[in-house]
Motif scaffolding. Structure first.
Motif, PDB file in Angstrom:
ATOM      1  N   ALA A   1      -2.830  -2.026  -4.536  1.00 38.30           N
ATOM      2  CA  ALA A   1      -3.185  -2.747  -3.312  1.00 38.30           C
ATOM      3  C   ALA A   1      -4.676  -2.595  -3.019  1.00 38.30           C
ATOM      4  O   ALA A   1      -5.337  -3.551  -2.615  1.00 38.30           O
ATOM      5  CB  ALA A   1      -2.347  -2.237  -2.136  1.00 38.30           C
ATOM      6  N   GLY A   2      -5.198  -1.406  -3.243  1.00 34.47           N
ATOM      7  CA  GLY A   2      -6.629  -1.171  -3.025  1.00 34.47           C
ATOM      8  C   GLY A   2      -7.502  -1.970  -3.972  1.00 34.47           C
ATOM      9  O   GLY A   2      -8.555  -2.484  -3.580  1.00 34.47           O
TER      10      GLY A   2
ATOM     11  N   ASN B   1      -4.713  -1.725   6.403  1.00 33.31           N
ATOM     12  CA  ASN B   1      -3.387  -1.245   6.021  1.00 33.31           C
ATOM     13  C   ASN B   1      -3.403  -0.391   4.764  1.00 33.31           C
ATOM     14  O   ASN B   1      -2.721   0.629   4.688  1.00 33.31           O
ATOM     15  CB  ASN B   1      -2.421  -2.412   5.862  1.00 33.31           C
ATOM     16  N   VAL B   2      -4.188  -0.803   3.794  1.00 34.76           N
ATOM     17  CA  VAL B   2      -4.285  -0.009   2.565  1.00 34.76           C
ATOM     18  C   VAL B   2      -4.900   1.355   2.872  1.00 34.76           C
ATOM     19  O   VAL B   2      -4.399   2.390   2.421  1.00 34.76           O
ATOM     20  CB  VAL B   2      -5.091  -0.760   1.484  1.00 34.76           C
ATOM     21  N   ALA B   3      -5.953   1.375   3.651  1.00 39.55           N
ATOM     22  CA  ALA B   3      -6.604   2.647   3.981  1.00 39.55           C
ATOM     23  C   ALA B   3      -5.649   3.584   4.700  1.00 39.55           C
ATOM     24  O   ALA B   3      -5.588   4.782   4.386  1.00 39.55           O
ATOM     25  CB  ALA B   3      -7.834   2.391   4.839  1.00 39.55           C
TER      26      ALA B   3
ATOM     27  N   THR C   1     -16.091   2.573  -2.381  1.00 36.77           N
ATOM     28  CA  THR C   1     -16.340   1.456  -3.305  1.00 36.77           C
ATOM     29  C   THR C   1     -16.299   0.092  -2.624  1.00 36.77           C
ATOM     30  O   THR C   1     -16.666  -0.908  -3.241  1.00 36.77           O
ATOM     31  CB  THR C   1     -15.319   1.450  -4.459  1.00 36.77           C
ATOM     32  N   LEU C   2     -15.837   0.058  -1.379  1.00 36.32           N
ATOM     33  CA  LEU C   2     -15.793  -1.222  -0.665  1.00 36.32           C
ATOM     34  C   LEU C   2     -17.193  -1.638  -0.236  1.00 36.32           C
ATOM     35  O   LEU C   2     -17.983  -0.802   0.206  1.00 36.32           O
ATOM     36  CB  LEU C   2     -14.902  -1.118   0.573  1.00 36.32           C
ATOM     37  N   PRO C   3     -17.491  -2.917  -0.330  1.00 34.96           N
ATOM     38  CA  PRO C   3     -18.806  -3.376   0.137  1.00 34.96           C
ATOM     39  C   PRO C   3     -18.907  -3.252   1.656  1.00 34.96           C
ATOM     40  O   PRO C   3     -17.890  -3.317   2.366  1.00 34.96           O
ATOM     41  CB  PRO C   3     -18.865  -4.844  -0.296  1.00 34.96           C
TER      42      PRO C   3
ATOM     43  N   ALA D   1       0.821  -1.209   0.000  1.00 37.21           N
ATOM     44  CA  ALA D   1       0.000   0.000   0.000  1.00 37.21           C
ATOM     45  C   ALA D   1       0.856   1.260   0.000  1.00 37.21           C
ATOM     46  O   ALA D   1       0.483   2.260  -0.612  1.00 37.21           O
ATOM     47  CB  ALA D   1      -0.940  -0.001   1.188  1.00 37.21           C
ATOM     48  N   ALA D   2       1.992   1.224   0.663  1.00 40.19           N
ATOM     49  CA  ALA D   2       2.891   2.380   0.661  1.00 40.19           C
ATOM     50  C   ALA D   2       3.507   2.585  -0.718  1.00 40.19           C
ATOM     51  O   ALA D   2       3.699   3.712  -1.166  1.00 40.19           O
ATOM     52  CB  ALA D   2       3.975   2.215   1.712  1.00 40.19           C
ATOM     53  N   ALA D   3       3.808   1.493  -1.408  1.00 41.15           N
ATOM     54  CA  ALA D   3       4.443   1.568  -2.723  1.00 41.15           C
ATOM     55  C   ALA D   3       3.447   1.850  -3.842  1.00 41.15           C
ATOM     56  O   ALA D   3       3.741   2.604  -4.774  1.00 41.15           O
ATOM     57  CB  ALA D   3       5.183   0.269  -3.018  1.00 41.15           C
TER      58      ALA D   3
END
Length: 102
Positions: free
Chosen positions: A46-47, A66-68, A85-87, A39-41
């Motif tokens: 990742a999302g 972690n992604v958030a 967009t996440l359920p 997620a940092a890269a």
């Protein structure tokens, strides 16, 4: 750690492995480290991967959190759009809490 090295070059390989592996006390730390690094890269990639995971699964919760957190640090507007967009479910709630804590 070998997973970190592979994850830096080929995150899709580690993502596929995690997606096919039971999350337990041995694999949970790997999932946390990998998703934070990916997620940092590349928060967008990742999302996108998080959205392919079963939303109530433990891996989805770990990854979404972690992604958030990372996404919020680098691109707050995009992070908010991604969150929408996440359920509904545990993964989305974990992501929301991570973003609110930042």
């Amino acid at each position: 750690m070998l997973i970190s090295v592979i994850g830096e070059d080929k995150p899709e390989i580690v993502a596929a492995w995690l997606g096919s592996t039971a999350i337990n006390r041995n694999t949970s730390p790997i999932a946390k480290i990998f998703t934070a690094q990916w997620a940092a890269a590349d928060p967008a990639a990742a999302g996108a991967w998080v959205k392919t995971l079963p939303p109530s699964g433990e891996l989805a919760v770990i990854a979404a959190k972690n992604v958030a957190f990372q996404f919020q640090r680098y691109a707050p507007a995009e992070a908010a759009a991604w969150l929408s967009t996440l359920p509904a479910g545990p993964a989305r709630e974990a992501a929301r809490e991570a973003m609110a804590a930042h």
